[in-house]
Write a protein that holds these residues in place. Sequence first.
Motif, mmCIF file in Angstrom:
data_model
loop_
_atom_site.group_PDB
_atom_site.id
_atom_site.type_symbol
_atom_site.label_atom_id
_atom_site.label_comp_id
_atom_site.label_asym_id
_atom_site.label_seq_id
_atom_site.Cartn_x
_atom_site.Cartn_y
_atom_site.Cartn_z
ATOM 1 N N LEU A 1 -7.395 2.379 5.644
ATOM 2 C CA LEU A 1 -7.616 1.209 6.497
ATOM 3 C C LEU A 1 -8.895 0.479 6.120
ATOM 4 N N LYS B 1 -7.709 6.491 7.904
ATOM 5 C CA LYS B 1 -8.886 5.641 8.152
ATOM 6 C C LYS B 1 -9.542 5.156 6.868
ATOM 7 N N GLY C 1 -0.374 0.379 11.493
ATOM 8 C CA GLY C 1 -1.495 0.604 12.397
ATOM 9 C C GLY C 1 -2.069 2.002 12.313
ATOM 10 N N TRP C 2 -1.951 2.749 13.409
ATOM 11 C CA TRP C 2 -2.560 4.081 13.503
ATOM 12 C C TRP C 2 -1.935 5.092 12.549
ATOM 13 N N THR D 1 -1.877 4.857 9.474
ATOM 14 C CA THR D 1 -2.575 4.743 8.205
ATOM 15 C C THR D 1 -3.907 5.490 8.271
ATOM 16 N N SER E 1 1.149 4.221 3.307
ATOM 17 C CA SER E 1 0.543 3.458 4.387
ATOM 18 C C SER E 1 1.636 3.041 5.358
ATOM 19 N N GLN F 1 -8.238 -1.418 2.986
ATOM 20 C CA GLN F 1 -7.381 -2.570 3.273
ATOM 21 C C GLN F 1 -8.180 -3.717 3.884
ATOM 22 N N GLU F 2 -8.999 -3.396 4.859
ATOM 23 C CA GLU F 2 -9.816 -4.429 5.509
ATOM 24 C C GLU F 2 -10.781 -5.061 4.515
ATOM 25 N N TRP G 1 0.829 -1.199 0.000
ATOM 26 C CA TRP G 1 0.000 0.000 0.000
ATOM 27 C C TRP G 1 0.865 1.251 0.000
#
Length: 109
Positions: free
Chosen positions: A88, A85, A80-81, A83, A77, A91-92, A74
Amino acid sequence: MVDTEYARVDDPDEVRRLAGFSPYHLVRDGVDYPATFIVAGDTDPRCPPWHARKFAARLQAATSGDAPVLLHIWRDSGHGWATDKEVLLTQETEWLAFLAKTLGMTPPR
């Protein structure tokens, strides 16, 4: 004594122990590995993207099956935090879609 997080690199026994739980070093040639989706962020200082690239290449070369070994690095990126929102969420969604397709799941109609 050298204080380190995982192992003392000047102790051969500790280096062998560390390699014993390295995903890269545990890949074996000729194994029919399942579908694999590997992700990394191009600006992640903790898990640099070259680790993911190297692991994906090793897994692709070693597998005897035809299941995909996919890699997504990515842009912009981090870890964790670090990145955004919106990124994220994307990505999810992507890894969940990979999982659903791999398991043969289809959305209800």
